[in-house]
Design an enzyme around this catalytic site. Structure first.
Site, mmCIF file in Angstrom:
data_model
loop_
_atom_site.group_PDB
_atom_site.id
_atom_site.type_symbol
_atom_site.label_atom_id
_atom_site.label_comp_id
_atom_site.label_asym_id
_atom_site.label_seq_id
_atom_site.Cartn_x
_atom_site.Cartn_y
_atom_site.Cartn_z
ATOM 1 N N CYS A 19 -4.592 -31.587 -87.281
ATOM 2 C CA CYS A 19 -5.824 -32.384 -87.218
ATOM 3 C C CYS A 19 -6.684 -32.125 -85.993
ATOM 4 O O CYS A 19 -7.827 -31.702 -86.128
ATOM 5 C CB CYS A 19 -5.475 -33.860 -87.313
ATOM 6 S SG CYS A 19 -4.805 -34.262 -88.923
ATOM 7 N N LYS B 196 -8.471 -28.625 -85.693
ATOM 8 C CA LYS B 196 -9.518 -28.329 -86.679
ATOM 9 C C LYS B 196 -10.634 -29.383 -86.664
ATOM 10 O O LYS B 196 -11.796 -29.056 -86.896
ATOM 11 C CB LYS B 196 -8.906 -28.163 -88.081
ATOM 12 C CG LYS B 196 -8.734 -29.425 -88.872
ATOM 13 C CD LYS B 196 -8.309 -29.111 -90.276
ATOM 14 C CE LYS B 196 -7.842 -30.353 -91.001
ATOM 15 N NZ LYS B 196 -8.814 -31.436 -91.097
HETATM 16 N N1 LIG Z 1 -1.570 -34.088 -91.566
HETATM 17 C C1 LIG Z 1 -2.057 -35.111 -90.902
HETATM 18 O O1 LIG Z 1 -1.465 -35.614 -89.941
HETATM 19 C C2 LIG Z 1 -3.379 -35.729 -91.309
HETATM 20 C C3 LIG Z 1 -3.728 -36.992 -90.808
HETATM 21 C C4 LIG Z 1 -4.937 -37.541 -91.205
HETATM 22 C C5 LIG Z 1 -5.790 -36.848 -92.062
HETATM 23 N N2 LIG Z 1 -5.420 -35.606 -92.510
HETATM 24 C C6 LIG Z 1 -6.320 -34.915 -93.437
HETATM 25 O O2 LIG Z 1 -5.801 -35.069 -94.748
HETATM 26 C C7 LIG Z 1 -6.057 -33.887 -95.529
HETATM 27 C C8 LIG Z 1 -4.756 -33.330 -96.059
HETATM 28 O O3 LIG Z 1 -3.967 -32.920 -94.954
HETATM 29 P P1 LIG Z 1 -2.431 -32.518 -95.119
HETATM 30 O O4 LIG Z 1 -1.929 -32.239 -93.741
HETATM 31 O O5 LIG Z 1 -1.739 -33.530 -95.945
HETATM 32 O O6 LIG Z 1 -2.598 -31.152 -95.949
HETATM 33 P P2 LIG Z 1 -1.470 -30.237 -96.611
HETATM 34 O O7 LIG Z 1 -1.952 -28.850 -96.474
HETATM 35 O O8 LIG Z 1 -0.124 -30.613 -96.072
HETATM 36 O O9 LIG Z 1 -1.499 -30.658 -98.152
HETATM 37 C C9 LIG Z 1 -2.573 -30.400 -99.008
HETATM 38 C C10 LIG Z 1 -2.038 -30.282 -100.420
HETATM 39 O O10 LIG Z 1 -3.122 -30.172 -101.320
HETATM 40 C C11 LIG Z 1 -2.730 -29.310 -102.388
HETATM 41 N N3 LIG Z 1 -3.932 -28.874 -103.128
HETATM 42 C C12 LIG Z 1 -4.896 -28.006 -102.740
HETATM 43 N N4 LIG Z 1 -5.841 -27.920 -103.677
HETATM 44 C C13 LIG Z 1 -5.489 -28.743 -104.690
HETATM 45 C C14 LIG Z 1 -6.075 -29.111 -105.933
HETATM 46 N N5 LIG Z 1 -7.237 -28.622 -106.323
HETATM 47 N N6 LIG Z 1 -5.438 -29.991 -106.711
HETATM 48 C C15 LIG Z 1 -4.244 -30.512 -106.320
HETATM 49 N N7 LIG Z 1 -3.655 -30.205 -105.146
HETATM 50 C C16 LIG Z 1 -4.263 -29.347 -104.340
HETATM 51 C C17 LIG Z 1 -1.963 -28.204 -101.673
HETATM 52 O O11 LIG Z 1 -1.143 -27.479 -102.556
HETATM 53 C C18 LIG Z 1 -1.162 -29.036 -100.656
HETATM 54 O O12 LIG Z 1 0.078 -29.449 -101.185
HETATM 55 C C19 LIG Z 1 -6.817 -32.945 -94.599
HETATM 56 O O13 LIG Z 1 -8.184 -33.107 -94.770
HETATM 57 C C20 LIG Z 1 -6.421 -33.421 -93.218
HETATM 58 O O14 LIG Z 1 -7.388 -33.130 -92.251
HETATM 59 C C21 LIG Z 1 -4.225 -35.048 -92.165
#
Ligand SMILES: NC(=O)c1ccc[n+]([C@@H]2O[C@H](COP(=O)([O-])OP(=O)(O)OC[C@H]3O[C@@H](n4cnc5c(N)ncnc54)[C@H](O)[C@@H]3O)[C@@H](O)[C@H]2O)c1
Length: 432
Positions: free
Chosen positions: A258, A261
């Site tokens: 996070c 990026k």
């Molecule tokens: N990781 C964190 O700590 C955190 C905290 C707050 C917010 N976020 C935000 O949340 C969002 C997700 O982050 P994350 O770390 O969980 O990502 P991640 O990469 O761990 O997971 C994303 C998932 O989405 C899936 N995906 C992609 N395209 C898809 C589609 N069209 N249909 C279905 N599934 C699909 C991928 O296969 C993957 O499993 C990001 O925008 C991130 O900035 C993350």
């Protein structure tokens, strides 16, 4: 309620499981078939404390599928939690969000609210709504709401169950009412605002926390020069409620999926509007430099690192996660290898993921002792409990030259006084 979570990575799976724990029927959709197979077998695709147990406890309310039609057909609320990784120019890659929006448009066959949980730049919710409306295959009403996520990896389940606030960005009272019902069971303060403000709240929050980290790291580096102690300084600052004591731990910089990026993305957005966010820019620059702080320190002790046996403890960007995104370990490993050091690394959960980046050229160790054996330099990258709980005599007993550079201030320097071990940490005097 019948809910669907699209994208079950760190945010999606934790959100899904916590929503199921509140009594909702949750369908988890992901394009990654391996993830879905893992989930069906009862294993979460990411490591998070309590997650696997909760998945098992609420298994009857959780469904996992790769079939968009089945996932969207009956959903009252659809959460988009797909990744928004950075692009080479620093902007957020929204391709996955838009792809999910098109999938929803083609398959939603009842009125529903689509909730964007992914971290997205201002205006993305508007674009998601436009894409859905343009591509709708059935005669249904779809509203889009923003609901940014503030969980932190390593404490994701507890953060979700006990969030300080739930931010909801809506353009209609109907959408607000639906989201209030979704979150009723959590008993957390719900803050309702416009979609753009909600989108901005997420970036402003993350970038502020990152700024705090870079700030304390610069003060720590200065403490080393002037003879101050960053622990005392941070405590003195943190007791002021206007400042607060969180995110004032000096170290070798932030990483994760996070802060790196989101700082780049906000900087990029500002540039698009001909604005230069100087604090955000400085945050990024300071952090990049700080990641290599231990290498800079190592040069004080070695003319060259060629053939020096080095133990590196911790690879993940922080404890209790196997996430390596933005981890300072990468910068350090790359530097050490390019200088010819002989590297032995240990991490309790992140080694399999790290091996994908470095299948050879360094030694992966099953335990800390194995990594330390014969080393002339130890670098601490992650404050895993196995590291913070280590008997410091192990450094003396196992290392050829007991020199510890601690990037996470895991120990009190006082412990090392008279120990014969050189202990050099961040923002504190060297002890030996
Ligand atoms: N990781 C964190 O700590 C955190 C905290 C707050 C917010 N976020 C935000 O949340 C969002 C997700 O982050 P994350 O770390 O969980 O990502 P991640 O990469 O761990 O997971 C994303 C998932 O989405 C899936 N995906 C992609 N395209 C898809 C589609 N069209 N249909 C279905 N599934 C699909 C991928 O296969 C993957 O499993 C990001 O925008 C991130 O900035 C993350």
């Amino acid at each position: 309620m019948k809910l669907t979570v699209t994208g079950v990575g760190y945010v999606g799976i934790v959100t899904a499981v916590c929503l199921a724990s509140m009594g909702h029927e949750v369908t988890c959709l992901d394009v990654d078939e391996i993830k879905i197979a893992l989930l069906k077998s009862g294993s979460p695709p990411v490591y998070e404390p309590e997650l696997q147990e909760m998945m098992a406890r609420h298994a009857q309310r959780l469904t996992y599928t790769g079939d968009a039609e089945a996932a969207y057909r009956d959903a009252e609320v659809i959460f988009i939690a797909v990744g928004t990784p950075e692009q080479p120019n620093g902007s957020a890659n929204l391709a996955y969000v838009y792809e999910a929006a098109r999938g929803i448009a083609q398959n939603a066959s009842r009125d529903c609210v689509v909730v964007v949980k992914s971290t997205v730049p201002v205006g993305t919710n508007d674009r998601v709504e436009a894409i859905i409306k343009k591509n709708l295959a059935h005669n249904v009403k779809v509203e889009v709401a923003s609901n940014p996520e503030f969980l932190a990896q390593g404490t994701a389940v507890q953060d979700t169950l006990h969030a300080a606030r739930i931010v909801i960005g809506v353009e209609s009272e109907a959408a607000e009412a639906v989201l209030r019902r979704v979150y009723e069971g959590f008993g957390q303060p719900v803050l309702v605002m416009g979609r753009k403000s909600a989108e901005m709240t997420k970036y402003a929050s993350n970038d502020f926390l990152a700024l705090k980290i870079s700030y304390i790291n610069e003060i720590a580096n200065l403490c080393e020069e002037v003879g101050g102690n960053i622990d005392d300084v941070a405590r003195g600052m943190g007791m002021d409620p206007r400042i607060g004591d969180k995110f004032l731990r000096a170290g070798i910089g932030y990483g994760g999926s996070c802060f790196p990026k989101d700082t780049l993305a906000l900087h990029y957005v500002a540039n698009q509007f001909d604005k230069d966010l100087k604090t955000v820019k400085a945050t990024i620059e300071v952090n990049e430099r700080q990641k290599a702080r231990l290498i800079y320190k190592a040069r004080k002790y070695f003319e060259s690192l060629e053939d020096v046996p080095v133990a590196l403890l911790g690879l993940a960007f922080k404890p209790h996660t196997d996430d390596l995104r933005g981890a300072p370990a990468f910068v350090n490993v790359a530097n050490l290898l390019s200088e010819g050091a002989k590297l032995s690394v240990w991490d309790p959960v992140a080694m399999p993921a790290f091996k994908k980046h470095y299948p050879s050229g360094l030694r992966y160790c099953d335990n800390i002792e194995e990594a330390l054996a014969g080393a002339e330099l130890c670098l601490i990258m992650t404050e895993w409990p196995e590291v913070t709980g280590l008997d410091i005599q192990s450094f003396k007993r196992l290392m050829k030259r007991p020199l510890v550079l601690d990037g996470r201030n895991c120990f009190s320097p006082a412990l090392f006084a008279g120990s014969g071990i050189v202990y050099d940490s961040i923002g504190r005097a060297v002890a030996s």
